[in-house]
Motif scaffolding. Structure first.
Motif, PDB file in Angstrom:
ATOM      1  N   LYS A 324      60.514  49.035 -66.723  1.00  0.00           N
ATOM      2  CA  LYS A 324      59.389  48.679 -67.286  1.00  0.00           C
ATOM      3  C   LYS A 324      58.265  47.809 -66.337  1.00  0.00           C
ATOM      4  O   LYS A 324      57.186  48.187 -66.428  1.00  0.00           O
ATOM      5  N   ALA A 325      58.976  47.153 -65.366  1.00  0.00           N
ATOM      6  CA  ALA A 325      58.170  46.413 -64.617  1.00  0.00           C
ATOM      7  C   ALA A 325      58.714  46.084 -63.025  1.00  0.00           C
ATOM      8  O   ALA A 325      59.972  45.896 -63.263  1.00  0.00           O
ATOM      9  N   LEU A 326      57.736  45.858 -62.159  1.00  0.00           N
ATOM     10  CA  LEU A 326      58.268  45.581 -60.708  1.00  0.00           C
ATOM     11  C   LEU A 326      57.347  44.835 -60.114  1.00  0.00           C
ATOM     12  O   LEU A 326      56.071  45.075 -60.196  1.00  0.00           O
ATOM     13  N   LEU A 327      57.613  43.851 -59.169  1.00  0.00           N
ATOM     14  CA  LEU A 327      56.961  43.164 -58.422  1.00  0.00           C
ATOM     15  C   LEU A 327      57.005  43.851 -56.943  1.00  0.00           C
ATOM     16  O   LEU A 327      57.830  44.060 -56.322  1.00  0.00           O
ATOM     17  N   ILE A 328      55.651  43.438 -56.479  1.00  0.00           N
ATOM     18  CA  ILE A 328      55.543  44.034 -54.994  1.00  0.00           C
ATOM     19  C   ILE A 328      54.605  43.354 -53.923  1.00  0.00           C
ATOM     20  O   ILE A 328      53.785  42.460 -54.796  1.00  0.00           O
ATOM     21  N   GLY A 329      54.859  42.975 -52.761  1.00  0.00           N
ATOM     22  CA  GLY A 329      53.877  42.577 -52.109  1.00  0.00           C
ATOM     23  C   GLY A 329      54.048  40.828 -52.153  1.00  0.00           C
ATOM     24  O   GLY A 329      55.260  40.410 -52.264  1.00  0.00           O
ATOM     25  N   ASP A 330      52.795  40.133 -52.188  1.00  0.00           N
ATOM     26  CA  ASP A 330      53.132  38.725 -52.286  1.00  0.00           C
ATOM     27  C   ASP A 330      53.585  38.040 -53.626  1.00  0.00           C
ATOM     28  O   ASP A 330      54.283  37.292 -53.721  1.00  0.00           O
ATOM     29  N   ALA A 331      53.415  39.215 -54.800  1.00  0.00           N
ATOM     30  CA  ALA A 331      53.962  38.662 -55.948  1.00  0.00           C
ATOM     31  C   ALA A 331      55.391  38.565 -55.833  1.00  0.00           C
ATOM     32  O   ALA A 331      56.376  37.529 -56.565  1.00  0.00           O
ATOM     33  N   ALA A 332      56.215  39.379 -55.043  1.00  0.00           N
ATOM     34  CA  ALA A 332      57.664  39.524 -54.821  1.00  0.00           C
ATOM     35  C   ALA A 332      57.947  38.419 -53.998  1.00  0.00           C
ATOM     36  O   ALA A 332      58.969  37.953 -54.006  1.00  0.00           O
ATOM     37  N   HIS A 333      57.206  38.087 -52.843  1.00  0.00           N
ATOM     38  CA  HIS A 333      57.774  37.517 -51.552  1.00  0.00           C
ATOM     39  C   HIS A 333      56.433  37.163 -50.927  1.00  0.00           C
ATOM     40  O   HIS A 333      55.718  37.976 -50.037  1.00  0.00           O
ATOM     41  N   SER A 334      56.070  35.873 -51.043  1.00  0.00           N
ATOM     42  CA  SER A 334      55.123  35.414 -50.320  1.00  0.00           C
ATOM     43  C   SER A 334      55.636  34.329 -49.123  1.00  0.00           C
ATOM     44  O   SER A 334      56.580  33.790 -49.143  1.00  0.00           O
ATOM     45  N   ILE A 335      54.832  34.710 -47.835  1.00  0.00           N
ATOM     46  CA  ILE A 335      55.436  33.929 -46.727  1.00  0.00           C
ATOM     47  C   ILE A 335      54.131  33.150 -46.040  1.00  0.00           C
ATOM     48  O   ILE A 335      52.915  33.668 -46.355  1.00  0.00           O
ATOM     49  N   TRP A 336      54.547  32.260 -45.316  1.00  0.00           N
ATOM     50  CA  TRP A 336      53.541  31.675 -44.139  1.00  0.00           C
ATOM     51  C   TRP A 336      52.933  32.475 -43.554  1.00  0.00           C
ATOM     52  O   TRP A 336      53.656  33.430 -43.044  1.00  0.00           O
ATOM     53  N   PRO A 337      51.612  32.596 -43.281  1.00  0.00           N
ATOM     54  CA  PRO A 337      50.871  33.219 -42.493  1.00  0.00           C
ATOM     55  C   PRO A 337      51.119  33.432 -40.762  1.00  0.00           C
ATOM     56  O   PRO A 337      50.881  34.150 -40.298  1.00  0.00           O
ATOM     57  N   SER A 338      52.042  32.538 -40.579  1.00  0.00           N
ATOM     58  CA  SER A 338      52.077  32.256 -39.315  1.00  0.00           C
ATOM     59  C   SER A 338      52.478  33.505 -38.351  1.00  0.00           C
ATOM     60  O   SER A 338      52.223  33.639 -37.190  1.00  0.00           O
ATOM     61  N   TYR A 339      53.343  34.303 -38.899  1.00  0.00           N
ATOM     62  CA  TYR A 339      54.016  35.466 -37.858  1.00  0.00           C
ATOM     63  C   TYR A 339      52.781  36.555 -38.320  1.00  0.00           C
ATOM     64  O   TYR A 339      53.060  37.833 -37.350  1.00  0.00           O
ATOM     65  N   GLY A 340      52.028  36.541 -39.304  1.00  0.00           N
ATOM     66  CA  GLY A 340      51.189  37.608 -39.385  1.00  0.00           C
ATOM     67  C   GLY A 340      51.600  38.829 -40.027  1.00  0.00           C
ATOM     68  O   GLY A 340      51.447  40.010 -39.669  1.00  0.00           O
ATOM     69  N   GLN A 341      52.814  38.498 -40.984  1.00  0.00           N
ATOM     70  CA  GLN A 341      53.383  39.853 -41.583  1.00  0.00           C
ATOM     71  C   GLN A 341      53.319  40.020 -43.231  1.00  0.00           C
ATOM     72  O   GLN A 341      53.976  40.986 -43.392  1.00  0.00           O
ATOM     73  N   GLY A 342      52.646  39.014 -43.777  1.00  0.00           N
ATOM     74  CA  GLY A 342      52.280  39.226 -45.107  1.00  0.00           C
ATOM     75  C   GLY A 342      52.043  40.581 -45.726  1.00  0.00           C
ATOM     76  O   GLY A 342      52.601  41.294 -46.549  1.00  0.00           O
ATOM     77  N   ALA A 343      50.824  41.222 -45.004  1.00  0.00           N
ATOM     78  CA  ALA A 343      50.240  42.205 -45.455  1.00  0.00           C
ATOM     79  C   ALA A 343      50.914  43.327 -45.052  1.00  0.00           C
ATOM     80  O   ALA A 343      51.214  44.308 -45.349  1.00  0.00           O
ATOM     81  N   ASN A 344      51.580  43.003 -43.573  1.00  0.00           N
ATOM     82  CA  ASN A 344      52.305  44.229 -43.091  1.00  0.00           C
ATOM     83  C   ASN A 344      53.585  44.498 -43.796  1.00  0.00           C
ATOM     84  O   ASN A 344      53.973  45.734 -44.024  1.00  0.00           O
ATOM     85  N   SER A 345      54.080  43.442 -44.239  1.00  0.00           N
ATOM     86  CA  SER A 345      55.355  43.732 -44.950  1.00  0.00           C
ATOM     87  C   SER A 345      55.199  44.338 -46.461  1.00  0.00           C
ATOM     88  O   SER A 345      55.779  45.143 -46.812  1.00  0.00           O
ATOM     89  N   ALA A 346      53.831  43.940 -46.917  1.00  0.00           N
ATOM     90  CA  ALA A 346      53.508  44.407 -48.280  1.00  0.00           C
ATOM     91  C   ALA A 346      53.089  46.153 -48.137  1.00  0.00           C
ATOM     92  O   ALA A 346      53.606  46.672 -49.047  1.00  0.00           O
ATOM     93  N   PHE A 347      52.380  46.546 -47.049  1.00  0.00           N
ATOM     94  CA  PHE A 347      52.416  47.870 -46.968  1.00  0.00           C
ATOM     95  C   PHE A 347      53.550  48.659 -46.591  1.00  0.00           C
ATOM     96  O   PHE A 347      53.788  49.679 -47.135  1.00  0.00           O
ATOM     97  N   GLU A 348      54.679  47.982 -45.810  1.00  0.00           N
ATOM     98  CA  GLU A 348      55.735  48.587 -45.635  1.00  0.00           C
ATOM     99  C   GLU A 348      56.475  48.805 -46.876  1.00  0.00           C
ATOM    100  O   GLU A 348      57.317  49.822 -47.310  1.00  0.00           O
ATOM    101  N   ASP A 349      56.349  47.671 -47.867  1.00  0.00           N
ATOM    102  CA  ASP A 349      57.027  47.884 -49.369  1.00  0.00           C
ATOM    103  C   ASP A 349      56.587  49.223 -49.977  1.00  0.00           C
ATOM    104  O   ASP A 349      57.179  49.754 -50.691  1.00  0.00           O
ATOM    105  N   CYS A 350      55.249  49.164 -49.761  1.00  0.00           N
ATOM    106  CA  CYS A 350      54.581  50.786 -50.607  1.00  0.00           C
ATOM    107  C   CYS A 350      55.220  51.840 -50.109  1.00  0.00           C
ATOM    108  O   CYS A 350      55.701  52.490 -50.836  1.00  0.00           O
ATOM    109  N   ALA A 351      55.608  52.041 -48.619  1.00  0.00           N
ATOM    110  CA  ALA A 351      56.137  53.269 -48.328  1.00  0.00           C
ATOM    111  C   ALA A 351      57.625  53.343 -48.810  1.00  0.00           C
ATOM    112  O   ALA A 351      58.157  54.381 -48.968  1.00  0.00           O
ATOM    113  N   VAL A 352      58.441  52.024 -48.826  1.00  0.00           N
ATOM    114  CA  VAL A 352      59.676  52.227 -49.182  1.00  0.00           C
ATOM    115  C   VAL A 352      60.012  52.527 -50.633  1.00  0.00           C
ATOM    116  O   VAL A 352      60.853  53.304 -50.713  1.00  0.00           O
ATOM    117  N   LEU A 353      59.076  51.790 -51.377  1.00  0.00           N
ATOM    118  CA  LEU A 353      58.989  52.204 -52.802  1.00  0.00           C
ATOM    119  C   LEU A 353      58.865  53.469 -53.155  1.00  0.00           C
ATOM    120  O   LEU A 353      59.613  54.575 -53.908  1.00  0.00           O
TER     121      LEU A 353
END
Ligand SMILES: Cc1cc2nc3c(=O)[nH]c(=O)nc-3n(C[C@H](O)[C@H](O)[C@H](O)COP(=O)(O)OP(=O)(O)OC[C@H]3O[C@@H](n4cnc5c(N)ncnc54)[C@H](O)[C@@H]3O)c2cc1C
Length: 493
Positions: A324-353
């Motif tokens: 029925k439903a799935l979380l992705i990106g920051d909704a599933a895993h929000s991180i401090w921006p220090s490493y600059g990976q939030g959006a990068n990992s969210a885009f990677e999520d899309c490819a993996v899904l």
């Protein structure tokens, strides 16, 4: 293709791959439809992946259409993208457009308290990050999704409620106030760190949730394009002023301006709370960031006009409920921006899904579970690394022993590029899953610790003796040891 002509072979055009399966009207008729809440950074990218996999996709966002919006100063944070995030964008054909709105950063320039500058390249092979304005990135991705047949987007539509039993979504139009309900087949929550979809999952039994706010917040300040500050002419670098409990980071923009982000404790002696008037702001900048102070003429006005942006880590599980439903990106895993990976990992999520949906084309539930099983260990690892990296940036980048560690790491990766890659490179310049990068780093760190303990190592770094020692410590030969990993040079930006 993109960015400044000075870029080496590090910037090749990446061919736009074609998808294995074009949109099939048959799939759409079979009710292969997906509803996405959130058209921030993740939503539009995921929408294109799904549409090309044959789903009919509708996407709702509570905000105004970014294609029509004007972005106010102080609200357009910078995002640095690395090859990890750019690859999924290339897969959906959005990579070239995103590169056109970016500026390359090839390393850090550390500004010492005595005015000294220490240049730290990101790697030995021209590795670089792409710095883009978040607002421009959002608009570019929404434009791209809007061109995709099979994707429909509606803005100013706020998700109020989700009923998983009846598969109904309640939306409120923020312009007219009209409240509507819609049925969904599969719902994806790409609605960011404060996800409403997640809040509804949280009401169900056995849903794990944790959030951890940083005691620091950051504030954006803009350096004008005509600035005469000498440091701001070094446009292909991120500039960092580490000052112990607080720091300033500057990102170059395409229009010649520079976005500075002031990271400071929320409370305390030198904190956002302690800066009460223009004199307080001027004093802290004069004492700690004197070369920035004079470069921003309306410094205090900007400081008080712009909001303090919080940093939060959010971990939760499970990310899905049946099919029925799935979380992705920051909704599933929000991180401090220090490493600059939030959006990068969210885009990677899309490819993996997308890859899991390809493997289980008729079983979304199975794909959702497999997606979480693959991603969660890595996004949890990245959350922890982001906290660690924040402390490192704030406290250590100016510290002599940290600088020595970085020198040894660079020397080792130059001499043995396949056998050794520092953690930052593994995270930012390879596609190694974050959890594997973390585990590998913990093993490699011991080698660097041992090298640091050698007397006079800094002067002897380039000698054959030390090279031999490094080789012994790294163990099996280059190619044997790292056959499963890609060298940084094979990762293009
Ligand atoms: C200061 C700062 C700097 C950062 N720097 C970097 C960086 O350098 N590199 C990097 O990779 N990442 C960076 N990030 C992280 C990055 O911004 C996020 O990881 C990324 O935006 C996540 O995308 P998302 O689509 O999941 O969420 P968002 O981009 O937050 O999008 C969520 C969308 O959902 C919509 N929405 C929310 N609630 C509702 C609702 N109820 N109904 C309908 N729509 C709703 C919102 O309007 C929004 O458009 C940074 C973050 C911050 C705060």
């Amino acid at each position: 293709l993109l960015v400044p002509a000075s870029g080496p072979s590090f910037l090749p055009a990446v061919p736009t791959p074609t998808f294995p399966r074009p949109i099939s009207p048959y799939n759409v008729m079979q009710n292969r439809s997906i509803t996405i809440v959130g058209a921030g950074l993740t939503g539009p990218v995921l929408a294109v992946f799904l549409a090309r996999r044959g789903y009919s996709v509708e996407l709702f966002d509570r905000g105004p259409d970014p294609r029509a919006a004007t972005i106010g100063r102080g609200r357009s944070i910078n995002i640095t993208l690395c090859p990890r995030g750019l690859r999924p964008l290339d897969t959906i054909g959005a990579g070239a457009a995103v590169r056109r709105i970016g500026v390359l950063a090839k390393g850090r320039v550390i500004h010492g308290t005595d005015g000294s500058l220490e240049r730290q390249p990101y790697g030995n092979q021209g590795e670089a990050l792409l710095s883009v304005s978040r607002a421009e990135l959002n608009t570019t991705l929404v434009e791209h999704a809007a061109r995709e047949p099979g994707v429909r987007m509606a803005f100013d539509e706020r998700c109020l409620r989700v009923d998983f039993e009846t598969r109904m979504l309640t939306l409120e139009n923020r312009r007219t106030g009209a409240v509507t309900t819609r049925e969904f087949r599969h719902l994806i929550g790409a609605d960011g760190a404060h996800s409403v979809v997640r809040q509804h999952l949280q009401k169900r039994p056995h849903f794990d949730y944790s959030q951890h706010y940083c005691k620091h917040g950051n504030k954006e300040l803009l350096l004008p394009a005509d600035s005469s500050a000498a440091w701001s002419q070094e446009r292909e670098s991120l500039h960092i002023w580490p000052r112990g409990q607080y720091m300033l980071i500057a990102f170059p923009n395409r229009d010649g301006t520079t976005t500075c982000t002031l990271h400071m404790p929320l409370e305390g002696d030198i904190s956002h709370a302690s800066l009460r008037d223009a004199r307080d702001v001027e004093r802290v900048f004069a004492e700690s960031f004197s070369d920035v102070r004079w470069a921003i003429p309306d410094l205090a006005a900007q400081y008080f006009e712009n909001p303090v942006v919080p940093m939060v880590t959010i971990k939760c599980a499970p990310w899905s409920i049946e099919d029925k439903a799935l979380l992705i990106g920051d909704a599933a895993h929000s991180i401090w921006p220090s490493y600059g990976q939030g959006a990068n990992s969210a885009f990677e999520d899309c490819a993996v899904l997308d890859a899991w949906l390809e493997r289980s084309p008729d079983d979304a539930r199975e794909a959702f579970i497999a997606f979480e099983r693959e991603r969660k260990p890595s996004t949890d690892a990245m959350a922890d690394l982001s906290i660690e990296h924040f402390l490192e940036l704030r406290d250590l980048v100016g510290d002599p022993s940290f600088l020595l560690r970085k020198k040894i790491e660079r020397a080792m990766s130059r001499l043995f590029p396949l056998a050794y890659q520092p953690l930052y490179s593994l995270v930012s310049f390879t596609h190694t899953p974050y959890a594997d990068a973390l585990a590998l780093d913990r093993r490699q760190r011991k080698i660097v610790d041992e090298l640091m303990a050698i007397d006079g190592i800094e002067e002897r770094l380039e000698t054959p003796d030390v090279a031999r020692l490094m080789e012994q410590m790294l163990g099996p030969s280059d190619s044997e040891k790292t056959s499963s990993r890609l060298p940084a040079s094979s990762i293009s930006i």
